[in-house]
Scaffold this active site. Structure first.
Site, PDB file in Angstrom:
ATOM      1  CG  ASN A 167       3.929  -2.955  24.697  1.00 59.56           C
ATOM      2  OD1 ASN A 167       2.757  -2.639  24.807  1.00 59.56           O
ATOM      3  ND2 ASN A 167       4.350  -4.205  24.725  1.00 59.56           N
ATOM      4  CG  HIS A 183      -1.907  -1.674  25.361  1.00 63.10           C
ATOM      5  ND1 HIS A 183      -1.599  -2.475  26.443  1.00 63.10           N
ATOM      6  CD2 HIS A 183      -1.082  -2.079  24.365  1.00 63.10           C
ATOM      7  CE1 HIS A 183      -0.635  -3.328  26.113  1.00 63.10           C
ATOM      8  NE2 HIS A 183      -0.311  -3.105  24.845  1.00 63.10           N
ATOM      9  NE  ARG A 224       0.318  -9.731  29.737  1.00 65.91           N
ATOM     10  CZ  ARG A 224      -0.252  -9.387  28.591  1.00 65.91           C
ATOM     11  NH1 ARG A 224       0.001 -10.054  27.472  1.00 65.91           N
ATOM     12  NH2 ARG A 224      -1.055  -8.331  28.532  1.00 65.91           N
ATOM     13  CG  ASP A 225       1.908  -6.766  25.855  1.00 60.35           C
ATOM     14  OD1 ASP A 225       1.815  -7.769  25.138  1.00 60.35           O
ATOM     15  OD2 ASP A 225       1.607  -5.630  25.463  1.00 60.35           O
ATOM     16  CG  HIS A 283       2.028  -1.560  20.374  1.00 58.85           C
ATOM     17  ND1 HIS A 283       2.600  -2.766  20.082  1.00 58.85           N
ATOM     18  CD2 HIS A 283       1.344  -1.738  21.530  1.00 58.85           C
ATOM     19  CE1 HIS A 283       2.274  -3.653  21.027  1.00 58.85           C
ATOM     20  NE2 HIS A 283       1.500  -3.053  21.908  1.00 58.85           N
ATOM     21  CB  CYS A 317       6.347  -4.478  16.357  1.00 60.87           C
ATOM     22  SG  CYS A 317       4.849  -4.778  15.404  1.00 60.87           S
TER      23      CYS A 317
END
Lengths: 306, 306
Positions: free
Chosen positions: A254, A212, A15-16, A214, A245
């Site tokens: 991520n 979460h 998804r992300d 990055h 990004c």
């Protein structure tokens, strides 16, 4: 005191990750990705988003994916799937082929909220009310994302106190797990420490907070270690660091799932995941998105010293 | 207790970085690189190696570089240069155009020592005796590298106790600073903690130990933070992560100087270095080596939240 060594990984690549890839993958490829990840031992996977394909074309056909994954006969019993739900209509679609969890989202930066979802932070919470009602009625667990907790591409420094307030608000609204997003990868362990210190003082449940991170500036694993020191045991990652990004083209986004799993193994933590399988999936999905993925362990190989 | 916030960065890109690059740069380009780095505020730079160009063609002309750098009229007063010296002949060459420091090297893995320098660890120390004599006589400071402290590409796991013993031996031989190398980037903060705990128990001087991390598996900055917690204030880095990893082509090698500087700034530590200048040098040297450099901050840009 016995230290809890079990770490939960929430795989957000399908998804992300994919929603930030230029290439739009078919629903069949996305279902295959989710199945491969589940077979590799990942038992928390966010597979799609019930958003309009006009806004996010990469997420088209999420309802068909849900249907297909619900019919998967070899589906691991422990697998828990989630999908992003932006509004009441999305939740109605979600409920036609329900998954275990629905994911909500907001940000700590007003500018980011407007640019990302065309509403204020307050309005984003108003949109959640009917979603939460439907979820409660149908016994669907809720997860919530807070973006730009450690900095915003439009506002710069954001308020950690506001992030803690929003986290608390989510828990009070019945959300099961809150994901704290370093959306542009600017945090260092110092900022993570400041945030988690505030959470602890507010007596928030640390076992229901997921971090979460990055890896845009190389600090993701340092931030993970700081979080582990505070008792955090849940982390969102993306296979191969999918997605990059969007605010710094060419930079990492991520944290890659395989990088986190390597670190955890070397530090004696336990996960349910097979590292070699992850590296194979990295190479498989790399061909599908048709550009090099930038994870560290994907490039170095899954070698673990014994 | 007042925490010491000053961190020393030893820039090893012109030597450890460039010696692992395929493209051989001219001595003029290498001198320009050293000067740019010094002007950016790096005041500890390893600029070359007095090795045979038959072994390491990338380091040809180190004596000419030394001459040129010693004649540099705008040379910053605080600048301290070092060069690698493998044997007595190398030290004699070094002394013709002396720099502030000469660097010795060994490994904790016998196999690595043989593959790298065609001698055992014991023999590597025998080779150092005449070098140290000449250095002492000529008031040249000594630095020493220990490779494969956290793992070896040929032997696998290596002995931390042996690394501590070798570090102690170097100090007793009059070496000023010992650099602890994670040559293949396999350490996590757990291994770093185990090593530094042994050092502390042996009462080694922590202010004379430099940590030399590779970011091959994304753990370098996590290892830096662990080291900072133990009082370590010296780190080796390479501009742009020059050199990559010879044991895993395509993977990251030396921790990039700009990534370390970003982390330190965000954590409130002080360095003498200008981050924007580093990113400019990253892009300049990237053109010279003619392939993309993989540092995080090089890709994301030098933006610092304020």
């Amino acid at each position: 005191m016995m230290k809890n060594l079990n770490v939960k990984i929430i795989e957000v690549g399908p998804r992300d990750g994919l929603q930030n890839e230029k290439k739009i993958l078919s629903t069949a490829d996305r279902v295959t990705l989710v199945k491969k990840l589940a077979v590799a031992g990942l038992n928390q996977i966010e597979f799609g988003a019930y958003v309009s394909p006009k806004w996010v074309p990469q997420m088209y056909g999420t309802e068909r994916m849900a249907k297909s994954l619900n019919k998967w006969t070899a589906r691991p019993k422990k697998l828990s799937l989630s999908a992003l739900v932006p509004n009441e209509y999305g939740m109605q679609e979600f409920l036609k082929n329900p998954s275990e969890k629905a994911s909500l989202f907001t940000a700590t930066s007003e500018k980011f909220s407007f640019k990302n979802t065309n509403c204020s932070i307050k309005e984003s919470f108003e949109r959640m009310i009917p979603i939460i009602k439907l979820a409660t009625k149908n016994k669907i667990k809720l997860r919530a994302y807070i973006s730009t907790v450690f900095g915003c591409p439009f506002e710069g420094q954001t308020s950690l106190a506001r992030a803690v307030k929003l986290t608390d608000k989510f828990f009070k609204m019945g959300v099961h797990e809150v994901s704290i997003g370093d959306t542009i990868g600017v945090a260092s362990p110092k900022q993570v420490r400041n945030f988690l210190d505030l959470c602890e003082k507010k007596r928030l449940p640390m076992n229901r907070i997921a971090m979460h991170f990055h890896d845009t500036r190389g600090t993701a694993l340092a931030n993970v270690v700081e979080s582990l020191n505070w008792g955090i045991r849940s982390f969102d990652t993306s296979i191969g660091g999918l997605g990059g990004c969007p605010y710094a083209p060419g930079a990492l986004g991520n944290l890659a799932t395989e990088d986190l799993v390597y670190l955890l193994k070397r530090m004696g933590y336990k996960t349910s995941v097979n590292l070699k399988s992850l590296v194979r999936i990295h190479h498989w999905i790399q061909k599908k998105v048709a550009h090099p993925l930038n994870s560290h362990v994907g490039a170095s190989g899954p070698w673990i010293l014994t």
